[in-house]
Write a protein that holds these residues in place. Structure first.
Motif: not given
Ligand code: HBZ
Length: 839
Positions: A81-99
């Motif tokens: 498994t890849v474990a991506y370690l980052s002090a920052e995750f600038l995700m932006g809104p989830h709703l539209g993307n999940n749809l």
């Protein structure tokens, strides 16, 4: 915690029930159900946010089966498994993307619309998780999307900041910061897992002891223990069953720990201690490209790194896998040096907590870790003062000393009698005050080191990490950044997406190279007309927004010239301003001069303590006030600063650009990723040969890219022979007139002090060579203006830019990481047939 019971509790889910069904009717029912049972509201008193939450929960329900099945599949198959370690995750809104990922965007829109609600308003309602500063944090988010979409077993580990990047307001032209209360109304996407909490030690001292086997061991007696509580968010891949996990750690007090205070009956002091622990994950540091050396920041780093590594170990231990196999089960990527303490922490956990010998632990560590560098700026390289480091992490310092001593021996063997090299490469900077050098630690402890664009990776080898390259050439490679076309095309630009798909099908969304098929339509006049109509409609929307928010009228047929990114002197937003003033001066000299109408749009935040960056914002707004209101300009130029630039807003901005400004001084921008997002959406680029611009130009063709400015070798050469900015000022009348207009108070109501720090920096220092690049930039901009007049020709270039952006999908980047660095393969996730439960 009680061990898991065997598996009677696997849910019996009706295949088409209200939590899984994807039809419009089911979605409507589920939405109403969630409004009632989760939000606890009748529709007549529900707020916009209640509606948003009801829809978000409806979508989350549909992710869960995929998410849990993904975890179960990976566990059963014992995959790496890849474990991506980052002090920052600038995700932006989830709703539209999940749809979009679920493939039910249109169905959800129909369901919500049929219920009489405004679907777009619900999407806009989401408070974005702004848990990052800029490119580095957003890259981590794009990579999660691609890892999920490519079925790569993966997990993102980071920090659940209570307050993300500050909100930006503009008052009197100045930036004003306020706290980002993104969790205020709850976060429907995360699930907390307090049962998987771990403890992190801080401070104190170490002791030697002999264990039951007679071995010498070290014990760390901390001053303080903080709990890390994981919060998990599913990240579903595009049209696949794989949902990756974003696991963010939140700090909490370990109540039982402060026994001294409890024993003495000092209940209040013990409870007070809680607030100290809990401040650890309170706020994201808002500095990009500068290391600050604050104790709390180092505490944040060790906190999330230790939590994450302990979590990985627990995952293996629960499955009965010995920790000697750690590197076979996890590939841990360090996103810059913020998690570089992982080198020492993994050693410590393996040795002190799990009794593994040094040599074995070191082999595991190096095979597990790899490091991505994101900067060439010296001031951004992290180093920690020895005092601070030894107080907070006494055990890690011992381990680092031991690593360093073996490392320096290694150098002595390979480069005998080279003391200068030893002191350049040491993990400890001993030139004056002593510091721990985090990039060096990351290089020594990793099996792979990469830059984020071809030029950047070359410059790392020649310059910043040259000694390390000479020692370990085999560790170095390039992994050019990419961005996800799901968020930055499909979600942000539905009109263009539909047009493209109508011509070449939708395969490009997963295989971005397919965009090349658009080249066949470049000579199709109808297609070009449609392409232009779409761009105009999007610009019209942005113009409406600008009118609402900034109160400025802009002409949607004018050339939209956009620079959107963090404000920094090396990115040279003020060079863009020099161009605006150049055009303004031409108009003032001759009001009837021909000018291609342009709207200059800026967006971006300045680090709160970065005075020059804040002054640049003030300058942009001040120039806007003058230019926008001068009748001589006759509306041919408009200058707009869009406040509070974030992911949500960026999605509206990229599609609206005609021209993308990528004008950093060559050799300073590691890659850039905004450059890719603009170009995919049909913008042309004006740029220097910096970062990924070089590769973008290679892909789209030199004739389709507006190039200007010094090259990196020319920059080095000019600096070496002694750069004198004043000479450019004196010898170029147009440039002189521009600077003089600023200096004489032309944009500050006659105040000659306000912009003096900027003016004198340019005239007497100019580290980023604005004056040297000025004329080349202006000439190039004149070519842009000329080209824009031929709309048919411009449209051809715009289409070709989109068509040739395949390389810059983050899917391509992730494939390269998988093949060259992680050695991780895709794993298909199959949804189980659930038993039909009846009613
Ligand atoms: O990383 C950016 C680079 O400037 C950009 O060229 C590159 O495309 C991008 C992704 O590789 N770097 C950052 O965004 N850096 C930070 O945000 C940052 C945050 C905290 C720090 C230092 C840098 O302490």
């Amino acid at each position: 915690t009680v061990p898991n019971q065997p598996i009677e509790c696997v849910p019996t889910v009706v295949v088409e029930d209200d939590r899984t069904g994807l039809s419009v009717e089911t979605l409507k029912r589920a939405f109403q159900d969630n409004l009632f049972y989760i939000q606890g509201k009748f529709a007549n008193i529900a707020t916009q946010n209640d509606y948003y939450m009801a829809l978000a929960y409806t979508v989350r329900d549909r992710l869960l089966r995929r998410w849990l099945t993904t975890a179960e599949t990976h566990t059963h198959q014992g995959v790496r498994t890849v474990a991506y370690l980052s002090a920052e995750f600038l995700m932006g809104p989830h709703l539209g993307n999940n749809l979009i990922s679920l493939g039910i965007y249109d169905e959800a829109k129909q369901a919500i619309t049929e219920l009489g609600l405004d679907f777009d308003a619900l999407l806009q309602q989401e408070e974005e998780p702004g848990l990052g500063n800029g490119g580095l944090g957003r890259l981590a988010a794009c990579y999660l999307d691609s890892m999920a979409s490519l079925d790569i077993p993966s997990i993102g580990y980071g920090i659940r900041y209570e307050f993300g990047i500050f909100d930006q307001d503009i008052r009197d032209g100045w930036q004003i910061e306020s706290t980002d209360k993104w969790l205020r109304y709850g976060n429907p996407w995360e699930i907390s897992r307090p049962e998987w909490a771990v403890e992190v030690k801080l401070g104190g001292h170490t002791e030697r002891y002999t264990d039951e086997n007679g071995r010498n061991r070290t014990r760390w007696i901390p001053h303080e223990v903080v709990m890390g509580i994981p919060y998990d968010t599913p990240i579903l891949g595009y049209k696949t069953n794989t949902a990756t996990t974003l696991r963010l750690w939140s700090a909490a007090a370990a109540e039982s720990f402060d026994f001294a205070a409890f024993n003495s009956g000092d209940y209040f002091r013990a409870v007070q201690q809680k607030t100290v622990s809990e401040t650890l994950t309170k706020v994201l540091y808002p500095n990009d490209e500068s290391a600050q050396g604050k104790k709390l920041r180092l505490a944040q780093q060790i906190f999330f790194v230790s939590c994450s590594l302990q979590d990985m170990m627990l995952i293996l231990i629960r499955q009965g896998i010995p920790l000697e196999q750690f590197h076979e089960k996890f590939a841990v990527q360090l996103n810059d040096t913020h998690p570089a303490i992982a080198v020492a922490e993994l050693m410590r956990l393996l040795m002190d907590e799990h009794g593994i010998e040094w040599d074995t632990a070191w082999r595991i560590t190096q095979k597990t870790l790899s490091y991505t560098n994101h900067t060439l700026l010296p001031e951004a390289l992290e180093r920690w003062g020895m005092g601070l480091f030894s107080t907070l992490l006494p055990r890690h310092l011992e381990i680092i000393y031991e690593i360093n001593s073996q490392f320096l021996d290694d150098i002595r063997r390979k480069f005998p009698n080279d003391d200068a090299r030893l002191s350049r490469m040491s993990l400890i900077d001993e030139a004056g005050e002593r510091y721990v050098r985090m990039a060096h630690l990351a290089c020594v402890g990793s099996h792979a080191i990469n830059g984020v664009a071809a030029l950047h990776s070359e410059l790392l080898k020649q310059d910043v990490l040259r000694d390390f390259y000479e020692l370990y050439p085999e560790k170095f490679s390039n992994k050019t950044n990419g961005v996800t076309p799901r968020r930055f095309m499909v979600l942000s630009n539905p009109r263009l997406t539909n047009l493209i798909t109508s011509k070449i099908g939708d395969g490009w969304i997963k295989h971005l190279d397919d965009l090349r098929k658009l080249e066949a339509f470049v000579e199709d006049a109808d297609f070009r007309q449609q392409w232009r109509d779409i761009k105009l409609a999007i610009k019209q929307d942005l113009a409406t927004y600008i009118k609402q928010v900034n109160g400025i009228d802009v002409d949607p047929t004018s050339l939209f010239d956009i620079q959107a990114k963090r404000i920094h002197e090396y990115k040279r937003q003020h060079l863009d301003v020099l161009h605006i003033i150049t055009l303004y001066n031409r108009i003032k000299a001759n009001p009837d001069v021909h000018i291609t109408p342009r709207t200059f749009i800026f967006g971006g935040k300045a680090a709160p303590g970065y005075f020059m960056a804040k002054l640049i914002i003030k300058l942009i707004n001040s120039v806007g006030d003058v230019v926008n209101n001068d009748p001589d300009v006759r509306d041919r130029l408009k200058v707009v600063f869009l406040k509070d630039y974030n992911v949500k807003f960026a999605q509206r901005v990229y599609p609206a650009a005609d021209l993308s400004e990528q004008i950093s001084l060559a050799g300073k921008e590691a890659s850039g990723t905004g450059n890719m997002k603009f170009s995919m959406n049909g913008s042309l680029t004006i740029g220097t040969l910096d970062g990924a611009n070089v590769e973008i130009r290679d892909e789209v063709g030199a004739e389709n890219f507006f190039l200007f400015g010094l090259t990196t070798p020319e920059v080095y050469e000019l600096k070496a022979k002694g750069y004198n900015p004043y000479h450019y000022y004196e010898s170029n009348p147009a440039l002189k007139a521009v600077i003089d207009r600023i200096a004489s108070g032309g944009f500050s109501n006659g105040d000659t002090n306000l912009f003096n720090p900027l003016v004198s920096t340019l005239l007497y220092k100019d580290d980023y060579l604005l004056l040297a690049d000025y004329q080349s930039y202006i000439d190039c901009q004149d070519r842009v203006s000329q080209t824009y007049l031929d709309q048919e020709y411009w449209t051809r270039l715009s289409i070709l830019n989109s068509a040739r952006m395949g390389k810059f999908s983050s899917d391509r980047s992730i494939r390269e990481y998988c093949e060259d660095i992680w050695y991780v393969k895709p794993v298909a996730v199959e949804l189980k047939e659930y038993v039909q439960a009846g009613t």
